[in-house]
Motif scaffolding. Structure first.
Motif, PDB file in Angstrom:
ATOM      1  N   ILE A  14      89.452  16.915  39.416  1.00  0.00           N
ATOM      2  CA  ILE A  14      88.246  16.808  38.584  1.00  0.00           C
ATOM      3  C   ILE A  14      86.982  16.979  39.435  1.00  0.00           C
ATOM      4  CG2 ILE A  14      86.870  15.160  37.218  1.00  0.00           C
ATOM      5  CD1 ILE A  14      89.594  14.134  36.079  1.00  0.00           C
ATOM      6  N   LYS A  15      86.930  16.307  40.593  1.00  0.00           N
ATOM      7  CA  LYS A  15      85.698  16.296  41.405  1.00  0.00           C
ATOM      8  C   LYS A  15      85.567  17.518  42.305  1.00  0.00           C
ATOM      9  CE  LYS A  15      84.356  11.496  41.779  1.00  0.00           C
ATOM     10  NZ  LYS A  15      85.547  10.758  41.251  1.00  0.00           N
ATOM     11  N   GLU A  16      86.685  17.866  42.973  1.00  0.00           N
ATOM     12  CA  GLU A  16      86.587  18.922  43.985  1.00  0.00           C
ATOM     13  C   GLU A  16      87.065  20.275  43.464  1.00  0.00           C
ATOM     14  OE1 GLU A  16      88.267  17.678  47.723  1.00  0.00           O
ATOM     15  OE2 GLU A  16      87.442  15.671  47.495  1.00  0.00           O
ATOM     16  N   GLY A  17      87.875  20.256  42.390  1.00  0.00           N
ATOM     17  CA  GLY A  17      88.308  21.516  41.790  1.00  0.00           C
ATOM     18  C   GLY A  17      89.683  21.970  42.230  1.00  0.00           C
ATOM     19  N   TYR A  18      90.429  21.110  42.951  1.00  0.00           N
ATOM     20  CA  TYR A  18      91.786  21.486  43.352  1.00  0.00           C
ATOM     21  C   TYR A  18      92.569  20.262  43.784  1.00  0.00           C
ATOM     22  CZ  TYR A  18      90.570  20.632  48.207  1.00  0.00           C
ATOM     23  OH  TYR A  18      90.188  20.020  49.368  1.00  0.00           O
ATOM     24  N   CYS A  19      93.882  20.388  43.812  1.00  0.00           N
ATOM     25  CA  CYS A  19      94.744  19.397  44.467  1.00  0.00           C
ATOM     26  C   CYS A  19      96.073  20.077  44.804  1.00  0.00           C
ATOM     27  CB  CYS A  19      94.959  18.151  43.601  1.00  0.00           C
ATOM     28  SG  CYS A  19      95.859  18.439  42.085  1.00  0.00           S
ATOM     29  N   VAL A  20      96.826  19.457  45.690  1.00  0.00           N
ATOM     30  CA  VAL A  20      98.095  20.037  46.142  1.00  0.00           C
ATOM     31  C   VAL A  20      99.207  19.018  45.963  1.00  0.00           C
ATOM     32  CG1 VAL A  20      99.345  21.106  48.080  1.00  0.00           C
ATOM     33  CG2 VAL A  20      96.863  21.394  47.900  1.00  0.00           C
ATOM     34  N   ILE A  21     100.321  19.446  45.383  1.00  0.00           N
ATOM     35  CA  ILE A  21     101.484  18.571  45.223  1.00  0.00           C
ATOM     36  C   ILE A  21     102.647  19.210  45.983  1.00  0.00           C
ATOM     37  CG2 ILE A  21     103.067  17.575  43.514  1.00  0.00           C
ATOM     38  CD1 ILE A  21     100.443  17.913  41.659  1.00  0.00           C
ATOM     39  N   ASP A  22     103.177  18.462  46.955  1.00  0.00           N
ATOM     40  CA  ASP A  22     104.212  19.024  47.827  1.00  0.00           C
ATOM     41  C   ASP A  22     105.588  19.021  47.179  1.00  0.00           C
ATOM     42  OD1 ASP A  22     102.549  19.708  49.909  1.00  0.00           O
ATOM     43  OD2 ASP A  22     102.636  17.714  50.810  1.00  0.00           O
ATOM     44  N   ASN A  23     106.437  19.903  47.704  1.00  0.00           N
ATOM     45  CA  ASN A  23     107.867  19.906  47.340  1.00  0.00           C
ATOM     46  C   ASN A  23     108.134  20.048  45.844  1.00  0.00           C
ATOM     47  OD1 ASN A  23     108.855  19.499  49.978  1.00  0.00           O
ATOM     48  ND2 ASN A  23     108.213  17.349  49.832  1.00  0.00           N
ATOM     49  N   VAL A  24     107.515  20.997  45.207  1.00  0.00           N
ATOM     50  CA  VAL A  24     107.742  21.182  43.770  1.00  0.00           C
ATOM     51  C   VAL A  24     108.888  22.185  43.531  1.00  0.00           C
ATOM     52  CG1 VAL A  24     106.692  22.026  41.617  1.00  0.00           C
ATOM     53  CG2 VAL A  24     105.466  20.392  43.063  1.00  0.00           C
ATOM     54  N   LEU A  25     108.984  23.209  44.377  1.00  0.00           N
ATOM     55  CA  LEU A  25     110.097  24.161  44.228  1.00  0.00           C
ATOM     56  C   LEU A  25     111.228  23.773  45.180  1.00  0.00           C
ATOM     57  CD1 LEU A  25     108.167  27.565  44.164  1.00  0.00           C
ATOM     58  CD2 LEU A  25     108.800  26.116  42.224  1.00  0.00           C
ATOM     59  N   SER A  26     112.470  23.946  44.722  1.00  0.00           N
ATOM     60  CA  SER A  26     113.608  23.683  45.610  1.00  0.00           C
ATOM     61  C   SER A  26     113.772  24.873  46.568  1.00  0.00           C
ATOM     62  CB  SER A  26     114.884  23.514  44.784  1.00  0.00           C
ATOM     63  OG  SER A  26     115.181  24.746  44.133  1.00  0.00           O
ATOM     64  N   GLU A  27     114.473  24.639  47.680  1.00  0.00           N
ATOM     65  CA  GLU A  27     114.739  25.724  48.648  1.00  0.00           C
ATOM     66  C   GLU A  27     115.470  26.883  47.978  1.00  0.00           C
ATOM     67  OE1 GLU A  27     113.915  26.642  51.681  1.00  0.00           O
ATOM     68  OE2 GLU A  27     112.586  24.898  51.698  1.00  0.00           O
ATOM     69  N   GLU A  28     116.417  26.530  47.111  1.00  0.00           N
ATOM     70  CA  GLU A  28     117.220  27.558  46.453  1.00  0.00           C
ATOM     71  C   GLU A  28     116.376  28.404  45.504  1.00  0.00           C
ATOM     72  OE1 GLU A  28     120.402  25.884  44.161  1.00  0.00           O
ATOM     73  OE2 GLU A  28     121.064  27.886  43.547  1.00  0.00           O
ATOM     74  N   PHE A  29     115.516  27.745  44.746  1.00  0.00           N
ATOM     75  CA  PHE A  29     114.655  28.490  43.819  1.00  0.00           C
ATOM     76  C   PHE A  29     113.634  29.331  44.589  1.00  0.00           C
ATOM     77  CE2 PHE A  29     111.529  28.181  40.008  1.00  0.00           C
ATOM     78  CZ  PHE A  29     111.937  29.426  39.545  1.00  0.00           C
ATOM     79  N   LEU A  30     113.147  28.783  45.720  1.00  0.00           N
ATOM     80  CA  LEU A  30     112.213  29.544  46.561  1.00  0.00           C
ATOM     81  C   LEU A  30     112.850  30.842  47.046  1.00  0.00           C
ATOM     82  CD1 LEU A  30     110.389  27.193  49.086  1.00  0.00           C
ATOM     83  CD2 LEU A  30     109.364  29.020  47.740  1.00  0.00           C
ATOM     84  N   ARG A  31     114.114  30.730  47.462  1.00  0.00           N
ATOM     85  CA  ARG A  31     114.835  31.929  47.937  1.00  0.00           C
ATOM     86  C   ARG A  31     114.923  32.955  46.816  1.00  0.00           C
ATOM     87  NH1 ARG A  31     118.005  28.679  51.174  1.00  0.00           N
ATOM     88  NH2 ARG A  31     119.444  28.225  49.472  1.00  0.00           N
ATOM     89  N   GLU A  32     115.262  32.481  45.624  1.00  0.00           N
ATOM     90  CA  GLU A  32     115.386  33.375  44.474  1.00  0.00           C
ATOM     91  C   GLU A  32     114.024  34.039  44.156  1.00  0.00           C
ATOM     92  OE1 GLU A  32     116.728  31.223  41.001  1.00  0.00           O
ATOM     93  OE2 GLU A  32     116.735  33.026  39.738  1.00  0.00           O
ATOM     94  N   LEU A  33     112.965  33.248  44.218  1.00  0.00           N
ATOM     95  CA  LEU A  33     111.632  33.792  43.912  1.00  0.00           C
ATOM     96  C   LEU A  33     111.205  34.825  44.956  1.00  0.00           C
ATOM     97  CD1 LEU A  33     109.908  30.498  42.756  1.00  0.00           C
ATOM     98  CD2 LEU A  33     110.204  32.539  41.335  1.00  0.00           C
ATOM     99  N   ARG A  34     111.561  34.576  46.231  1.00  0.00           N
ATOM    100  CA  ARG A  34     111.231  35.546  47.287  1.00  0.00           C
ATOM    101  C   ARG A  34     111.958  36.860  47.039  1.00  0.00           C
ATOM    102  NH1 ARG A  34     112.421  31.239  51.297  1.00  0.00           N
ATOM    103  NH2 ARG A  34     110.443  30.152  51.552  1.00  0.00           N
ATOM    104  N   GLU A  35     113.248  36.747  46.754  1.00  0.00           N
ATOM    105  CA  GLU A  35     114.053  37.958  46.537  1.00  0.00           C
ATOM    106  C   GLU A  35     113.563  38.753  45.337  1.00  0.00           C
ATOM    107  OE1 GLU A  35     118.255  36.206  47.988  1.00  0.00           O
ATOM    108  OE2 GLU A  35     118.298  37.258  46.035  1.00  0.00           O
ATOM    109  N   GLU A  36     113.315  38.040  44.249  1.00  0.00           N
ATOM    110  CA  GLU A  36     112.907  38.710  43.017  1.00  0.00           C
ATOM    111  C   GLU A  36     111.501  39.287  43.129  1.00  0.00           C
ATOM    112  OE1 GLU A  36     114.824  39.043  39.857  1.00  0.00           O
ATOM    113  OE2 GLU A  36     116.193  38.924  41.558  1.00  0.00           O
TER     114      GLU A  36
END
Ligand code: AKG
Ligand code: FE2
Length: 267
Positions: A14-36
């Motif tokens: 709300i104040k700064e315009g961004y935030c970060v949440i860690d570890n939302v994608l699993s390693e396996e899904f990350l691999r799939e997203l990279r490949e695709e």
């Protein structure tokens, strides 16, 4: 997510315009997203207009199952819910923004297109982008940069930059001193692959050049909520929004007009 953490992230958004949440994608899904995403990127021509974004490939969930899976990814839905953003819905796709090795920086810009609409004054988030970087990002390989608070406050840089992307950014020169300035209030946002970056469409942001030897791919999805005062909003509601006529059609524009106030404005 612990309630205290969720509250802290929500307040930062709300104040700064961004935030970060860690570890939302699993390693396996990350691999799939990279490949695709590599498959989709390698199958197409990259027009010259994509120079600064690296690529600007819009993929709908209905056309690519992996994108549909990302739109419906439960840990992300849960994170939005915890942050009080459960009334946001996806535009139905993600954009693949892949900065190649050696790719230039992306210029300072914001992505809100409805500055004529009084809802632009909303002190709560209305229009956000969910970003997943598929590799760890750093100042070296093209991390995101943000000027905190600029979604709600006009700064001198707003007057000096041209509108983003097709509305102007495509055609700026690589040595434009304003579009590519080192701004004293800018923060670099290096993140881990698979973290979720939530950012305001109205905030001024940019990305560093990719000086590494590897592609830096980002999947970015737009999410919007209805034009109403959120049920969970207890703060100030600007007059412009109280008096907003819901029957008026506001012409789209990327240029912040009267609805983006500078610190010296009275309201
Ligand atoms: O490449 C990035 O990190 C940001 C991309 C972006 O903001 C855009 O394309 O509008
Ligand atoms: Fe952007």
């Amino acid at each position: 997510m612990l309630p205290d953490i969720a509250k802290e992230k929500r307040n930062q958004l709300i104040k700064e315009g961004y935030c970060v949440i860690d570890n939302v994608l699993s390693e396996e899904f990350l691999r799939e997203l990279r490949e695709e995403s590599d498959r989709m990127l390698d199958a197409i021509d990259h027009p010259p207009e994509w120079k600064y974004q690296g690529s600007d490939l819009h993929v709908r969930g209905q056309d690519e199952p992996v994108i549909e899976k990302l739109i419906n990814w439960q840990p992300a839905t849960d994170a939005l819910e915890s942050l009080g953003l459960g009334d946001f819905t996806s535009h139905g796709g993600f954009i693949i923004l892949s900065k190649p090795a050696g790719g230039p920086p992306l210029y300072w810009h914001q992505d809100w297109m409805k500055w004529n609409d009084p809802i632009s004054c909303a002190p709560w988030p209305q229009y956000i982008f969910l970003s997943y970087y598929l590799v760890d990002t750093s100042i070296e390989n093209g991390c995101l940069q943000i000027i905190p608070g600029t979604h709600l406050k006009r700064i001198p840089l707003h007057e000096r930059i041209v509108a983003a992307h097709a509305e102007g950014g495509y055609y700026v020169s690589e040595d434009d001193p304003d579009m590519f300035c080192e701004h004293p209030d800018a923060v670099d946002l290096p993140v881990k692959a698979g973290s979720l970056v939530i950012a305001e469409g109205r905030v001024l942001h940019a990305a560093r050049a990719n000086q590494s030897s590897k592609r830096r791919t980002l999947l970015l999805g737009w999410h919007e909520r209805p034009v109403t005062i959120p049920n969970n909003w207890n703060g100030h509601v600007p007059e412009e929004i109280i008096n907003r006529d819901p029957d008026v059609t506001y012409d789209p524009t990327r240029n912040p007009g009267l609805h983006l106030k500078s610190e010296t404005d009275s309201s």
